[in-house]
Design a protein around this motif. Sequence first.
Motif, PDB file in Angstrom:
ATOM      1  N   GLN A 251     -32.183  34.609   8.293  1.00 16.44           N
ATOM      2  CA  GLN A 251     -33.373  34.910   9.067  1.00 16.44           C
ATOM      3  C   GLN A 251     -33.052  36.056  10.025  1.00 16.44           C
ATOM      4  O   GLN A 251     -31.982  36.104  10.617  1.00 16.44           O
ATOM      5  N   MET A 252     -33.967  37.016  10.165  1.00 14.60           N
ATOM      6  CA  MET A 252     -33.679  38.267  10.856  1.00 14.60           C
ATOM      7  C   MET A 252     -33.102  38.052  12.243  1.00 14.60           C
ATOM      8  O   MET A 252     -32.056  38.600  12.597  1.00 14.60           O
ATOM      9  N   SER A 253     -33.758  37.248  13.054  1.00 10.55           N
ATOM     10  CA  SER A 253     -33.319  37.051  14.439  1.00 10.55           C
ATOM     11  C   SER A 253     -31.923  36.441  14.493  1.00 10.55           C
ATOM     12  O   SER A 253     -31.032  36.947  15.180  1.00 10.55           O
ATOM     13  N   ASP A 254     -31.710  35.354  13.746  1.00 15.75           N
ATOM     14  CA  ASP A 254     -30.418  34.678  13.781  1.00 15.75           C
ATOM     15  C   ASP A 254     -29.316  35.567  13.220  1.00 15.75           C
ATOM     16  O   ASP A 254     -28.184  35.546  13.706  1.00 15.75           O
ATOM     17  N   ARG A 255     -29.654  36.377  12.225  1.00 13.43           N
ATOM     18  CA  ARG A 255     -28.642  37.220  11.589  1.00 13.43           C
ATOM     19  C   ARG A 255     -28.071  38.240  12.561  1.00 13.43           C
ATOM     20  O   ARG A 255     -26.856  38.460  12.619  1.00 13.43           O
ATOM     21  N   PHE A 256     -28.943  38.848  13.353  1.00 14.77           N
ATOM     22  CA  PHE A 256     -28.457  39.870  14.263  1.00 14.77           C
ATOM     23  C   PHE A 256     -27.708  39.273  15.442  1.00 14.77           C
ATOM     24  O   PHE A 256     -26.761  39.864  15.947  1.00 14.77           O
ATOM     25  N   ILE A 257     -28.109  38.096  15.899  1.00 16.52           N
ATOM     26  CA  ILE A 257     -27.354  37.445  16.968  1.00 16.52           C
ATOM     27  C   ILE A 257     -25.977  37.027  16.453  1.00 16.52           C
ATOM     28  O   ILE A 257     -24.970  37.140  17.164  1.00 16.52           O
ATOM     29  N   SER A 258     -25.913  36.573  15.213  1.00 17.11           N
ATOM     30  CA  SER A 258     -24.619  36.231  14.624  1.00 17.11           C
ATOM     31  C   SER A 258     -23.726  37.454  14.529  1.00 17.11           C
ATOM     32  O   SER A 258     -22.511  37.381  14.752  1.00 17.11           O
ATOM     33  N   GLU A 259     -24.325  38.620  14.195  1.00 15.18           N
ATOM     34  CA  GLU A 259     -23.560  39.867  14.157  1.00 15.18           C
ATOM     35  C   GLU A 259     -23.001  40.183  15.549  1.00 15.18           C
ATOM     36  O   GLU A 259     -21.861  40.618  15.691  1.00 15.18           O
ATOM     37  N   GLU A 260     -23.819  39.959  16.572  1.00 16.66           N
ATOM     38  CA  GLU A 260     -23.383  40.227  17.942  1.00 16.66           C
ATOM     39  C   GLU A 260     -22.196  39.335  18.303  1.00 16.66           C
ATOM     40  O   GLU A 260     -21.200  39.790  18.881  1.00 16.66           O
TER      41      GLU A 260
END
Length: 788
Positions: A251-260
């Motif tokens: 999911q877009m939101s979770d994916r980018f926070i995981s990247e962070e």
Amino acid sequence: MVSPLDKKLRRDLWRMKGQATAIGAVIAVGVLMLVMMTGLTASISQTRATYYDRYRLADIFATVARAPERVEARIAALPGVSSLQSRVSGQALIDIPNEDLPIQAQALSLPDQGRPVLNDVYLTSGRMPEAQQSDEILLLHSFATARGLNPGDRLRATMNGARRSFRIVGLAQSPEFLYVTAPGEFIPDDARFAVIWMGRASLAATYDMNGAFNSLLLGLSRGADENAVLDAVDQILAPFGGTGAYPRDQQMSDRFISEEISGLKAASKVVPPLFLAVAAFLLYIVINRMVQSEREEIGLLKAFGYTNIEVGAHYARLVLAIAFGGAIAGCMGGVVAGRAMVGVFVTYYKFPFLVFELEPASFVIGVTTSTLAAAAGGVLVLRHVFALTPATAMRPPAPPDYSRTGQIGHSVNRFLDQPSRMVLRRLTRQPGRIMGAVIGVACGMGLSAAMMTIYAGFDRTVDLTFGVIDRSDVTVTFTHAVSDKTLFELHRMPGVEQAEAVRHVPVVLSLGQRSHRGSLTGLPPSPELNRALNAQALPIDLPRQGIVLSTALADLLNAKPGDLIGVDVREGRQPLIRVPVAAIATALLGAPAYMDLEALNRMLREPRRISGAYLSIDQAHAKRIYADLRDMPTIAGISVKSQARVAFEVLMNTGAGAIRYVMGVIAFIITFGIIYNAARIAFAERARDLASLRVIGFSHGETAFILLAELGAVILLALPIGALLGYGLAFNIASGFSTELYQIPVLISPRSYGTAMLVVIGAALFSGWLVKRDLDRLDLISALKTRE
């Protein structure tokens, strides 16, 4: 009772307080980075987990064209499914008074009775909409704040081609929208994208979804087979236009926070150990030279009955006092910096609350690692302490042999005055000590050069993305794939200078065991407004056969030209095909994949279809163009590149991108600490010699020249070595900053290295001034006395 060695320890620490402070600062920043980064990671991870759990973020997401509500029972009965929530989702355009452009929005339904089973909302103000009031909505808090909207205000929006007026009754946040972007975009902008929640019945009527749904949320039971559930959901929804279920981590939101979070974890494993290693090296040099200068004192201590263990323990405590003091300061600084930075992250990622979590292990690791790193340098020195017998230690060391200065000395000595020859003799006859100082300064130069390179890389990302790759002014997105005749309608608008078609198709790309859920971008064979570029920043002509992958995507799939990529299309007929990789493109924003538009439509069996357009416009006609676009019923969104660029710069200057400034400051502290230590060490071990020169007639300037010329030679030797270290270090740091959202290139520019050199030279000049000031104040009688 205080023992004599305890008194000596206090005197030694006070005597070398400048050096001890500088070394402690190097250790402190290493521990600070470790505590801060691990604290940030733990805080963001714990806050995210708590938020997800409290507001029940779904484990699986699925979208479908239109499925009847009776399908829900079949999916709810699947093994492993513990909860289910269907809903209606649609695109909308919000009209803002005195604003030329409409604002993209996503409309989501809320149950007419009760709270959502999954993906519940957090009310920041106001109340929930009432089912019988079809015009009541909740609005995303971040958008409302950016636009100055409050509960009670009215909002006009276009949904499914019809304009409606709504009353805002509450502001909300959701775990589904921590990282908020418009569909198909990567750059968040609070003022340019909104989420609207309203009653299920009202929204279903608006989008012709009575008795149906087009979005499905699933919660899984503990131990459920996620892949099995995904396959089963896809099979059930396929006849109704399902585009493929996907897990939370895609999911877009979770994916980018995981990247962070992953980037922070990677940085915490690389950066602090580097600083601690430099600190250990400095401690080794300081204590080694201190032991050499205190030979006679060590001999006296042993002659008075102190054992090797007691004398060695004294110097070990000196090392540990400096290391432990720096570690404690770093722990406290890490807590302060972590609290400050986590506030930035929480605000940026739209968390409604903060669970500040300090990682206890980081304190233990920080103190233990710094202590062990310092001890490692001290152990090497203690060998010399144990080896000294009283008789040997009390005998003055043999003076260094300066009778020969090598071939270089023979050839240049006759051209040099006496102070210059003394500097040359020291450089050539004590290469070990000189190289130790050179390596230390080179480390500082490398850190500064690497950070300057990273700064240039961030700027390059912006310039290349918005100046070379994307040369359009406006991007238009349609509600669905339309005929390419629409492109001619856009081109005929007054003020539109150029229009270029594009089609974005959701796909899952796979190669071997690796896969990526994203989109495939169809462009003309030789695009002008949005281009694929090669490594030399030259445009790539899209081949009639094959796919062009961005560098980030190629790395993710471990693909190279010639490999066959599996393309699982998730719209329309949903074909599953294999296409060869034709080329690798440089893309610094997202992880795009390109294909010839005609070939893409042929693959989909949908000729002459486009889903958007890039426009180049005359800014004098911008308002008229925006008004005409707003009136087109097929327009889902309008994005202006200048606004996207500003939003992207804000993105890179907040969150993980902001840490580069912290690291830049720390790199300067490290650089200054290393150079200052090198100057102080040279002064400490030569104070007696310099005092002797003053007594026999050398002037202040000549004695200062002897000391500072050596420092200057060390700096000159360190600069090229530091540049090489900076080159290698820049790649590691850039890799840590790069995410799937954006990639930071390593841009080797003379300006970056010139600035880093100026930092080193500036630190050397300031350190030299401090040392010269102490030299001018030197008490000749005290310096010539033997300390006992």
